[in-house]
Scaffold this motif. Structure first.
Motif, mmCIF file in Angstrom:
data_model
loop_
_atom_site.group_PDB
_atom_site.id
_atom_site.type_symbol
_atom_site.label_atom_id
_atom_site.label_comp_id
_atom_site.label_asym_id
_atom_site.label_seq_id
_atom_site.Cartn_x
_atom_site.Cartn_y
_atom_site.Cartn_z
ATOM 1 N N ALA A 105 36.736 36.201 -3.191
ATOM 2 C CA ALA A 105 36.090 34.916 -3.443
ATOM 3 C C ALA A 105 36.759 34.256 -4.634
ATOM 4 C CB ALA A 105 34.596 35.115 -3.705
ATOM 5 N N ALA A 106 37.109 32.987 -4.491
ATOM 6 C CA ALA A 106 37.684 32.208 -5.586
ATOM 7 C C ALA A 106 36.665 31.143 -5.961
ATOM 8 C CB ALA A 106 38.998 31.575 -5.154
ATOM 9 N N VAL A 107 36.080 31.258 -7.164
ATOM 10 C CA VAL A 107 34.888 30.480 -7.509
ATOM 11 C C VAL A 107 35.138 29.485 -8.638
ATOM 12 C CG1 VAL A 107 32.512 30.624 -8.372
ATOM 13 C CG2 VAL A 107 33.369 32.392 -6.823
ATOM 14 N N ASN A 108 34.831 28.227 -8.393
ATOM 15 C CA ASN A 108 34.802 27.208 -9.436
ATOM 16 C C ASN A 108 33.438 26.553 -9.459
ATOM 17 O OD1 ASN A 108 37.394 26.952 -10.796
ATOM 18 N ND2 ASN A 108 38.204 26.426 -8.784
ATOM 19 N N GLY A 109 32.974 26.191 -10.651
ATOM 20 C CA GLY A 109 31.721 25.465 -10.782
ATOM 21 C C GLY A 109 30.513 26.301 -10.413
ATOM 22 N N PHE A 110 29.446 25.600 -9.969
ATOM 23 C CA PHE A 110 28.201 26.303 -9.672
ATOM 24 C C PHE A 110 28.341 27.275 -8.510
ATOM 25 C CE2 PHE A 110 26.047 22.354 -11.455
ATOM 26 C CZ PHE A 110 25.652 22.983 -12.623
ATOM 27 N N CYS A 111 27.840 28.457 -8.713
ATOM 28 C CA CYS A 111 27.805 29.487 -7.674
ATOM 29 C C CYS A 111 26.404 30.083 -7.760
ATOM 30 C CB CYS A 111 28.893 30.517 -7.969
ATOM 31 S SG CYS A 111 29.042 31.773 -6.706
ATOM 32 N N LEU A 112 25.471 29.448 -7.044
ATOM 33 C CA LEU A 112 24.054 29.717 -7.287
ATOM 34 C C LEU A 112 23.346 30.256 -6.053
ATOM 35 C CD1 LEU A 112 23.207 26.370 -9.144
ATOM 36 C CD2 LEU A 112 24.007 28.530 -10.143
ATOM 37 N N GLY A 113 22.301 31.036 -6.296
ATOM 38 C CA GLY A 113 21.454 31.508 -5.207
ATOM 39 C C GLY A 113 22.277 32.171 -4.116
ATOM 40 N N GLY A 114 22.132 31.639 -2.895
ATOM 41 C CA GLY A 114 22.890 32.178 -1.766
ATOM 42 C C GLY A 114 24.397 32.122 -1.992
ATOM 43 N N GLY A 115 24.864 31.184 -2.818
ATOM 44 C CA GLY A 115 26.299 31.103 -3.134
ATOM 45 C C GLY A 115 26.747 32.328 -3.910
ATOM 46 N N CYS A 116 25.926 32.706 -4.884
ATOM 47 C CA CYS A 116 26.218 33.895 -5.680
ATOM 48 C C CYS A 116 26.103 35.150 -4.801
ATOM 49 C CB CYS A 116 25.248 33.959 -6.863
ATOM 50 S SG CYS A 116 25.683 35.186 -8.105
ATOM 51 N N GLU A 117 25.120 35.145 -3.926
ATOM 52 C CA GLU A 117 24.938 36.285 -3.019
ATOM 53 C C GLU A 117 26.106 36.407 -2.038
ATOM 54 O OE1 GLU A 117 20.968 34.862 -1.909
ATOM 55 O OE2 GLU A 117 20.202 36.757 -2.666
ATOM 56 N N LEU A 118 26.598 35.260 -1.596
ATOM 57 C CA LEU A 118 27.751 35.251 -0.687
ATOM 58 C C LEU A 118 28.973 35.885 -1.370
ATOM 59 C CD1 LEU A 118 28.999 34.101 2.014
ATOM 60 C CD2 LEU A 118 29.653 32.112 0.674
ATOM 61 N N ALA A 121 28.837 39.583 -1.749
ATOM 62 C CA ALA A 121 29.074 40.345 -0.515
ATOM 63 C C ALA A 121 30.570 40.468 -0.222
ATOM 64 C CB ALA A 121 28.349 39.688 0.663
ATOM 65 N N CYS A 122 31.381 39.689 -0.965
ATOM 66 C CA CYS A 122 32.833 39.812 -0.833
ATOM 67 C C CYS A 122 33.294 41.034 -1.636
ATOM 68 C CB CYS A 122 33.520 38.551 -1.356
ATOM 69 S SG CYS A 122 33.096 37.063 -0.418
ATOM 70 N N ASP A 123 34.603 41.308 -1.629
ATOM 71 C CA ASP A 123 35.093 42.531 -2.274
ATOM 72 C C ASP A 123 35.582 42.311 -3.697
ATOM 73 O OD1 ASP A 123 34.761 44.255 0.041
ATOM 74 O OD2 ASP A 123 36.184 42.868 0.944
ATOM 75 N N ILE A 124 36.156 41.144 -3.929
ATOM 76 C CA ILE A 124 36.725 40.831 -5.236
ATOM 77 C C ILE A 124 36.335 39.394 -5.558
ATOM 78 C CG2 ILE A 124 38.887 40.520 -6.538
ATOM 79 C CD1 ILE A 124 40.153 42.569 -4.513
ATOM 80 N N ILE A 125 35.941 39.141 -6.816
ATOM 81 C CA ILE A 125 35.623 37.769 -7.216
ATOM 82 C C ILE A 125 36.557 37.349 -8.350
ATOM 83 C CG2 ILE A 125 33.831 36.151 -7.967
ATOM 84 C CD1 ILE A 125 31.709 38.216 -7.112
ATOM 85 N N TYR A 126 37.269 36.246 -8.154
ATOM 86 C CA TYR A 126 38.028 35.571 -9.213
ATOM 87 C C TYR A 126 37.266 34.304 -9.564
ATOM 88 C CZ TYR A 126 42.446 38.251 -8.844
ATOM 89 O OH TYR A 126 43.414 39.213 -8.872
ATOM 90 N N ALA A 127 37.174 34.003 -10.866
ATOM 91 C CA ALA A 127 36.421 32.820 -11.285
ATOM 92 C C ALA A 127 37.290 31.865 -12.080
ATOM 93 C CB ALA A 127 35.213 33.233 -12.123
ATOM 94 N N GLY A 128 37.029 30.571 -11.932
ATOM 95 C CA GLY A 128 37.618 29.558 -12.807
ATOM 96 C C GLY A 128 36.831 29.523 -14.113
ATOM 97 N N HIS A 129 37.469 29.028 -15.169
ATOM 98 C CA HIS A 129 36.844 28.998 -16.501
ATOM 99 C C HIS A 129 35.464 28.373 -16.522
ATOM 100 C CE1 HIS A 129 40.865 29.566 -18.718
ATOM 101 N NE2 HIS A 129 40.136 30.657 -18.798
ATOM 102 N N HIS A 130 35.231 27.360 -15.670
ATOM 103 C CA HIS A 130 33.950 26.661 -15.733
ATOM 104 C C HIS A 130 32.966 27.141 -14.665
ATOM 105 C CE1 HIS A 130 35.708 24.231 -18.784
ATOM 106 N NE2 HIS A 130 36.703 23.858 -17.976
ATOM 107 N N ALA A 131 33.258 28.269 -14.065
ATOM 108 C CA ALA A 131 32.330 28.803 -13.057
ATOM 109 C C ALA A 131 31.004 29.190 -13.718
ATOM 110 C CB ALA A 131 32.943 30.013 -12.361
ATOM 111 N N GLN A 132 29.933 29.033 -12.969
ATOM 112 C CA GLN A 132 28.591 29.394 -13.445
ATOM 113 C C GLN A 132 27.888 30.153 -12.323
ATOM 114 O OE1 GLN A 132 26.303 27.617 -15.960
ATOM 115 N NE2 GLN A 132 28.072 26.940 -17.137
ATOM 116 N N PHE A 133 27.386 31.324 -12.649
ATOM 117 C CA PHE A 133 26.716 32.144 -11.642
ATOM 118 C C PHE A 133 25.224 32.200 -11.953
ATOM 119 C CE2 PHE A 133 31.080 33.461 -11.984
ATOM 120 C CZ PHE A 133 31.480 33.638 -10.664
ATOM 121 N N GLY A 134 24.398 32.146 -10.917
ATOM 122 C CA GLY A 134 22.966 32.220 -11.173
ATOM 123 C C GLY A 134 22.178 32.516 -9.909
#
Ligand code: CO8
Length: 263
Positions: A105-118, A121-134
């Protein structure tokens, strides 16, 4: 039906061996409605069955990953319907966790609820500097429903998971990195390219052995240490029945590059 496509699905990488799935529902902050998840299920399955694809990358836009499940879709549902599974709500979600190929998963910005859960469920998460998980479900009177209370706790530990689930407080990319939720943080513009590069690198490996590695690591979440070690040892033994193990070790001994193939 005539709904617009909510995903952009492509083959990427120099060898076109990485399957890219881009969430593309900008008007709803990529909310994960059922039509979107159905498209996702189809895309993941197609890549999973395609011998040319070595890994899958799931991403959103540079501004947002996903604001969660679609609240406008859920607002009208009642207990009996979703409990009995009559409308098959959430059925598509297991495709990601059950995929045999690695998903990054390559994540930028909001990654919330089902987005965070999605992404969990992946194997590896890379995040951009401004990513937010909740996991903000509590703010709308519900609890995480697609693994948030379980996978988040495994990833970041009880104290931080409790704090997030009980308040809806978000964590930034640096906190997610320190807590072990993500493995790398990059500038927003680079995170997708880095994820694809990683997918390409995995794509260079033996697909058979990649699948075994994924299965072995995932078993650490399901089994006791004793059972997990036993399972790992059996997988190790099993590699000795493969062409790719023989070729890999021979190539090392003969100081040449291995020629890989599917057994
Ligand atoms: N569902 C549906 N629509 C949404 C969602 C959502 N989750 N999030 C945003 N939108 C829509 C808004 O309604 C708005 O639409 P419109 O323009 O028609 O009014 C548009 O997207 C833009 O949103 P905002 O105006 O709110 O944008 P802001 O930049 O002000 O705020 C936020 C961005 C902070 C992301 C805010 O939109 C927000 O808080 N969204 C909801 C986050 C949330 O609570 N997520 C959890 C949802 S519950 C969940 O995921 C449970 C998972 C259960 C298992 C999985 C089930 C499939």
């Amino acid at each position: 039906t005539h709904h617009e496509k909510m995903l952009i699905v492509q083959r990427v990488g120099a060898k076109q061996n990485v399957g890219l799935i881009k969430l593309n529902r900008p008007k709803a902050h990529n909310a994960l409605c059922t039509p979107l998840m159905k498209e996702m299920q189809t895309a993941v399955k197609e890549f999973e069955e395609d011998d040319k694809i070595g890994a899958i990358v799931i991403t959103g836009s540079e501004k947002i990953f996903a604001a969660g499940a679609d609240i406008k879709e859920m607002v009208v549902k009642d207990f009996a319907t979703i409990y009995t599974g009559k409308d098959h709500f959430l059925d598509e979600w297991k495709t990601i966790a059950e995929c045999k190929k690695p998903i990054i998963a390559a994540v930028n910005g909001f990654c919330l609820g089902g987005g965070c859960e999605l992404v969990m469920a992946c194997d590896i998460i890379y995040a951009g500097h401004h990513a937010q998980f909740g996991q903000p479900e509590i703010n709308i009177g519900t609890v995480p429903g697609a693994g948030g209370s379980q996978r988040l706790t495994h990833a970041v530990g009880k104290s931080l998971a409790m704090e997030m689930v009980l308040t809806g407080n978000r964590i930034d990319a640096e906190t997610a990195l320190r807590a072990g939720l993500v493995s790398k943080v990059y500038p927003a513009k680079e995170v997708l390219a880095k994820a694809i590069e990683l997918g390409e690198k995995i794509g260079e490996q033996s697909p058979l052995i990649v699948q075994m590695c994924k299965e072995a690591v995932n078993s650490a979440y399901e089994l006791t240490l004793k059972e997990g070690l036993h399972f790992e040892r059996r997988l190790f033994h099993a590699t000795f029945s493969t062409h790719d193990r023989k070729e890999g070790m021979s190539a090392f001994v003969e100081k040449r590059k291995p020629k890989r193939s599917l057994d």
